[in-house]
Design an enzyme around this catalytic site. Structure first.
Site, PDB file in Angstrom:
ATOM      1  N   TYR A  85       6.250   2.647  32.159  1.00  0.00           N
ATOM      2  CA  TYR A  85       7.614   2.601  32.703  1.00  0.00           C
ATOM      3  C   TYR A  85       7.844   1.278  33.428  1.00  0.00           C
ATOM      4  O   TYR A  85       8.876   0.625  33.263  1.00  0.00           O
ATOM      5  CB  TYR A  85       7.797   3.789  33.655  1.00  0.00           C
ATOM      6  CG  TYR A  85       9.126   3.842  34.352  1.00  0.00           C
ATOM      7  CD1 TYR A  85      10.272   4.244  33.666  1.00  0.00           C
ATOM      8  CD2 TYR A  85       9.242   3.504  35.699  1.00  0.00           C
ATOM      9  CE1 TYR A  85      11.497   4.301  34.315  1.00  0.00           C
ATOM     10  CE2 TYR A  85      10.461   3.564  36.350  1.00  0.00           C
ATOM     11  CZ  TYR A  85      11.583   3.964  35.651  1.00  0.00           C
ATOM     12  OH  TYR A  85      12.798   4.016  36.293  1.00  0.00           O
ATOM     13  N   SER A  88      12.926  -0.225  39.638  1.00  0.00           N
ATOM     14  CA  SER A  88      12.195   0.711  40.480  1.00  0.00           C
ATOM     15  C   SER A  88      11.105  -0.056  41.216  1.00  0.00           C
ATOM     16  O   SER A  88      10.635  -1.090  40.740  1.00  0.00           O
ATOM     17  CB  SER A  88      11.576   1.789  39.587  1.00  0.00           C
ATOM     18  OG  SER A  88      10.426   2.334  40.173  1.00  0.00           O
ATOM     19  N   SER A  89      10.682   0.475  42.358  1.00  0.00           N
ATOM     20  CA  SER A  89       9.642  -0.216  43.136  1.00  0.00           C
ATOM     21  C   SER A  89       8.289  -0.197  42.433  1.00  0.00           C
ATOM     22  O   SER A  89       7.377  -0.921  42.828  1.00  0.00           O
ATOM     23  CB  SER A  89       9.515   0.419  44.527  1.00  0.00           C
ATOM     24  OG  SER A  89       9.195   1.789  44.410  1.00  0.00           O
ATOM     25  N   CYS A  90       8.145   0.606  41.364  1.00  0.00           N
ATOM     26  CA  CYS A  90       6.857   0.662  40.655  1.00  0.00           C
ATOM     27  C   CYS A  90       6.585  -0.604  39.836  1.00  0.00           C
ATOM     28  O   CYS A  90       5.517  -0.757  39.261  1.00  0.00           O
ATOM     29  CB  CYS A  90       6.785   1.891  39.764  1.00  0.00           C
ATOM     30  SG  CYS A  90       7.786   1.752  38.278  1.00  0.00           S
ATOM     31  N   HIS A 129       9.510  14.711  42.817  1.00  0.00           N
ATOM     32  CA  HIS A 129       8.857  13.794  43.750  1.00  0.00           C
ATOM     33  C   HIS A 129       8.610  14.490  45.089  1.00  0.00           C
ATOM     34  O   HIS A 129       9.083  15.593  45.320  1.00  0.00           O
ATOM     35  CB  HIS A 129       9.708  12.538  43.933  1.00  0.00           C
ATOM     36  CG  HIS A 129       9.757  11.693  42.707  1.00  0.00           C
ATOM     37  ND1 HIS A 129      10.933  11.377  42.045  1.00  0.00           N
ATOM     38  CD2 HIS A 129       8.768  11.106  41.983  1.00  0.00           C
ATOM     39  CE1 HIS A 129      10.652  10.636  40.983  1.00  0.00           C
ATOM     40  NE2 HIS A 129       9.352  10.457  40.924  1.00  0.00           N
ATOM     41  N   LEU A 137      20.517  11.027  39.132  1.00  0.00           N
ATOM     42  CA  LEU A 137      20.540  10.886  40.596  1.00  0.00           C
ATOM     43  C   LEU A 137      21.281   9.615  41.003  1.00  0.00           C
ATOM     44  O   LEU A 137      22.187   9.646  41.837  1.00  0.00           O
ATOM     45  CB  LEU A 137      19.094  10.851  41.109  1.00  0.00           C
ATOM     46  CG  LEU A 137      18.864  10.509  42.581  1.00  0.00           C
ATOM     47  CD1 LEU A 137      19.394  11.605  43.494  1.00  0.00           C
ATOM     48  CD2 LEU A 137      17.383  10.266  42.858  1.00  0.00           C
ATOM     49  N   LYS A 185      10.622  -1.811  32.855  1.00  0.00           N
ATOM     50  CA  LYS A 185      11.546  -2.246  33.909  1.00  0.00           C
ATOM     51  C   LYS A 185      11.400  -3.747  34.201  1.00  0.00           C
ATOM     52  O   LYS A 185      12.391  -4.435  34.446  1.00  0.00           O
ATOM     53  CB  LYS A 185      11.322  -1.422  35.185  1.00  0.00           C
ATOM     54  CG  LYS A 185      11.838   0.003  35.065  1.00  0.00           C
ATOM     55  CD  LYS A 185      13.345   0.004  34.996  1.00  0.00           C
ATOM     56  CE  LYS A 185      13.944   1.346  34.710  1.00  0.00           C
ATOM     57  NZ  LYS A 185      15.394   1.277  34.493  1.00  0.00           N
ATOM     58  N   ARG A 195      25.021  10.771  34.867  1.00  0.00           N
ATOM     59  CA  ARG A 195      24.680  12.140  35.262  1.00  0.00           C
ATOM     60  C   ARG A 195      23.392  12.225  36.076  1.00  0.00           C
ATOM     61  O   ARG A 195      23.051  13.274  36.599  1.00  0.00           O
ATOM     62  CB  ARG A 195      24.550  13.021  34.021  1.00  0.00           C
ATOM     63  CG  ARG A 195      25.903  13.422  33.464  1.00  0.00           C
ATOM     64  CD  ARG A 195      25.742  14.472  32.405  1.00  0.00           C
ATOM     65  NE  ARG A 195      26.983  15.181  32.140  1.00  0.00           N
ATOM     66  CZ  ARG A 195      27.122  16.075  31.176  1.00  0.00           C
ATOM     67  NH1 ARG A 195      26.103  16.357  30.381  1.00  0.00           N
ATOM     68  NH2 ARG A 195      28.274  16.687  30.987  1.00  0.00           N
TER      69      ARG A 195
END
Length: 328
Positions: free
Chosen positions: A152, A123-125, A195, A30, A156, A28
């Site tokens: 976070y 994620s790119s973080c 964002h 993005l 990851k 559900r």
């Protein structure tokens, strides 16, 4: 010493198995919703989807019994607890704990119940705050993280390492993809915690609706950012499931940089706001440049298809139909 990183694993069979059972975790959100649309468009007919109320991914026993009953052949793990800087600062235990629970439960149960292949999305973080630009995959764990989202990011990173560990110990085909900044339908347009791209879109739309003279945006507009339409990411995920079985995670980016100023002008144009754009240079700019090096994925044969202008137009149409109209 034998190569046990799984680089010799066969690829290319995923696209031939249109009736294989695929579990998309987080369908559900993005990312998950875009992956479901892409799989359906490609003719996959046996998708297993569960809402949070139907399956709590933080519950080890619930996840275990789900895998025992459903026995999916493929898993795409797009479920995560996400949020902005404020949320990460306020609930650090949730951001590290919930994400570690989801990943550990899904990855372990997928392995023990004979899943053929799993794709974990990060994620790119995950990359160090002062990583070289553009950021290559090899920059992982070479320096301290951005403190605002390290909880976070550490979860990851653990997900990537878990996939690699299961590959090393069990010769199991678990791969990881690391997307850049994403946008598109089903994005979060909340006024407080969205964002930069959806936030700009909402502000220009509301300014246009209220006949405002100007929109004030924080900073100088000089920082460079990269954006990828979520439908392109979904396409890359299907490509990786079919074509990639390597040990290292893979960056998924557009390779196109845009200044925040250029982005704001583009969003303003797409929305049709005729007023002035004012930059509040007393406010901070953030990191001057953030771009992923996606040359590895390009060398495998995948490149994005949706231009930023087209992607913004599609996203604004979706916003009008699904956010604005629902409020009326």
């Amino acid at each position: 010493m034998a190569d046990n990183t799984g680089s010799e694993m066969k690829s290319g069979s995923f696209m031939l198995e249109k009736s294989a059972k695929i579990f998309v975790a987080g369908h559900r959100g993005l990312v998950g919703s875009a992956i479901v649309r892409k799989l359906q468009d490609q003719g996959f007919t046996n998708l297993v989807l569960r809402t949070h109320s139907e399956l709590d991914l933080t519950s080890q026993s619930d996840v275990e019994s789900f895998f025992a009953t459903e026995k999916p052949v493929y898993v795409i793990l797009a479920a995560a607890k996400v949020g902005g800087i404020h949320a990460n600062n306020t609930y650090p235990a949730d951001f590290i704990g919930v994400n570690l629970q989801i990943q550990t439960n899904v990855i372990h149960s997928a392995y023990t119940h004979g899943v053929k292949k799993l794709l974990f999305l990060g994620s790119s973080c995950i990359y160090p705050k002062f990583a070289p630009q553009p950021i290559p995959e090899s920059a992982l764990l070479t320096g301290p993280l951005e403190p605002t989202n390290e909880w976070y990011a550490i979860a990851k990173i653990a997900g990537i390492k878990m996939c690699q560990a299961y590959r090393l110990q069990h010769q199991w085909d678990a791969i990881s993809g690391m997307p850049t900044n994403l946008y598109g339908q089903n994005d979060n347009f909340h006024p407080e915690n969205s964002h930069v791209l959806p936030a700009l879109m909402r502000r220009f739309h509301e300014a246009k609706a209220n006949n405002a003279d100007e929109v004030v945006v924080w900073g100088s507009g000089s920082p460079l950012r990269e954006f990828l339409h979520v439908d392109d990411l979904a396409d890359a995920c299907v490509f990786l499931m079919d074509q990639y079985s390597g040990f290292e995670h893979v960056n998924v980016g557009s390779g196109v940089e845009v200044t925040i100023k250029e982005l704001a002008e583009l969003v303003k144009e797409v929305v049709g706001f005729k007023g002035k754009l004012v930059w509040d240079t007393t406010k901070p700019d953030g990191t001057p440049r953030k771009l992923m090096d996606s040359s590895k994925l390009a060398s495998l044969g995948w490149t994005p298809k949706i231009s930023l202008k087209d992607g913004l137009s599609q996203t604004y149409e979706w916003y009008l139909e699904n956010v604005v109209q629902k409020k009326q």
